[in-house]
Design an enzyme around this catalytic site. Sequence first.
Site, PDB file in Angstrom:
ATOM      1  CG  ASP A  37      -9.313  -0.277   4.882  1.00 46.03           C
ATOM      2  OD1 ASP A  37      -8.969  -0.703   3.765  1.00 46.03           O
ATOM      3  OD2 ASP A  37      -8.611  -0.395   5.906  1.00 46.03           O
ATOM      4  CD  GLN A  62      -3.432  -4.448   6.546  1.00 43.08           C
ATOM      5  OE1 GLN A  62      -3.584  -3.414   5.911  1.00 43.08           O
ATOM      6  NE2 GLN A  62      -3.811  -5.616   6.070  1.00 43.08           N
ATOM      7  CE  LYS A 113      -3.716  -2.588   2.218  1.00 43.30           C
ATOM      8  NZ  LYS A 113      -4.526  -2.882   3.435  1.00 43.30           N
TER       9      LYS A 113
HETATM   10  N1  GUN Z   1      -6.819  -7.038   6.413  1.00 40.91           N
HETATM   11  C1  GUN Z   1      -7.180  -7.820   5.382  1.00 40.91           C
HETATM   12  N2  GUN Z   1      -7.709  -7.073   4.399  1.00 40.91           N
HETATM   13  C2  GUN Z   1      -7.694  -5.787   4.815  1.00 40.91           C
HETATM   14  C3  GUN Z   1      -8.103  -4.553   4.247  1.00 40.91           C
HETATM   15  O1  GUN Z   1      -8.632  -4.474   3.131  1.00 40.91           O
HETATM   16  N3  GUN Z   1      -7.903  -3.459   5.017  1.00 40.91           N
HETATM   17  C4  GUN Z   1      -7.360  -3.511   6.250  1.00 40.91           C
HETATM   18  N4  GUN Z   1      -7.214  -2.372   6.927  1.00 40.91           N
HETATM   19  N5  GUN Z   1      -6.970  -4.643   6.809  1.00 40.91           N
HETATM   20  C5  GUN Z   1      -7.140  -5.781   6.100  1.00 40.91           C
END
Ligand code: GUN
Length: 296
Positions: A119, A96, A52
């Site tokens: 998100d 995350q 990311k």
């Molecule tokens: N953990 C697994 N997928 C995601 C996601 O799309 N966003 C976040 N913040 N954590 C995750």
Amino acid sequence: MELLNGKQLSQTLKDELKVAVSELTATGKRPPHLVAVLVGEDGASQTYVNHKIKACGYVGFRSTLKRFPASISQEELLAEVAALNADDGVDGMIVQLPLPKQIDPDAVIHAIQPEKDADGFHPVNVGKMTLGLPTLLPATPAGIMEMLKRYDIDTSGKHCVVLGRSNIVGRPMSILLSGKGKPGNCTVTICHSRTPSAELEAFCQQADIIVVALGRPEFLKGEMVKEGAIVIDVGITRVPDSTRKSGYRLAGDVHFDSVAPKCSYITPVPGGVGPMTVSMLMKNTLKAYQNKINNK
Ligand code: GUN
């Protein structure tokens, strides 16, 4: 059988975003800024967050990685989120997941200002999505919708079976696919851990589209899929493999070798849904930035 090449499509999306950002900065505006919060040392989470942050650099965003030890208290983490909410130089943030046991993920997600919720996990954003209103959409389901759209796949009236009911993937996926739009207009069935396995198999066998988001390596087998089906594999699990330098290989939720020959389209793992998630997060960050400017 055609592969839905998420890696390539994600690159196209990032190139489009890069142009959009350079147009902004050419007029003297600051670039969008995404903050990623990473708690603890989970290897997979570190890899995802690195992807990311790297994507931010590619498209021209500013990014900040805020790391905290697994021992951080919920109160401390909530204070960090509050500080990011209050910081006018931050357009979007993600925390995350998963988080350590002492922290309630819902408390953290609910603390994020909905306008900065890159998100799309906050109840306000989930509510708007459910009502079909424009909002920040959860990145993985939005990435799958974008993939279906860019490959010009007609989903209207098709029966889609979603395996998994998580708040991050399965549930929002079912809402987006059943919503009005192109792609959309699907008849959707959700199966989950309490669906009797014979029923789950029967649903899959007559599905036009199957989205598998269970986190169970190679769960979907060839005999569960009808000829010509479209299969989207959201799973990505590290499976021990002593022949690899890393000590593991990445396995999807689909048994690719038996399923792929029957499909009209299928996503590979890796290189399918994963990269799309990252690009859609970038799109959300730009959207959050633009919404902020337009509401000033
Ligand atoms: N953990 C697994 N997928 C995601 C996601 O799309 N966003 C976040 N913040 N954590 C995750």
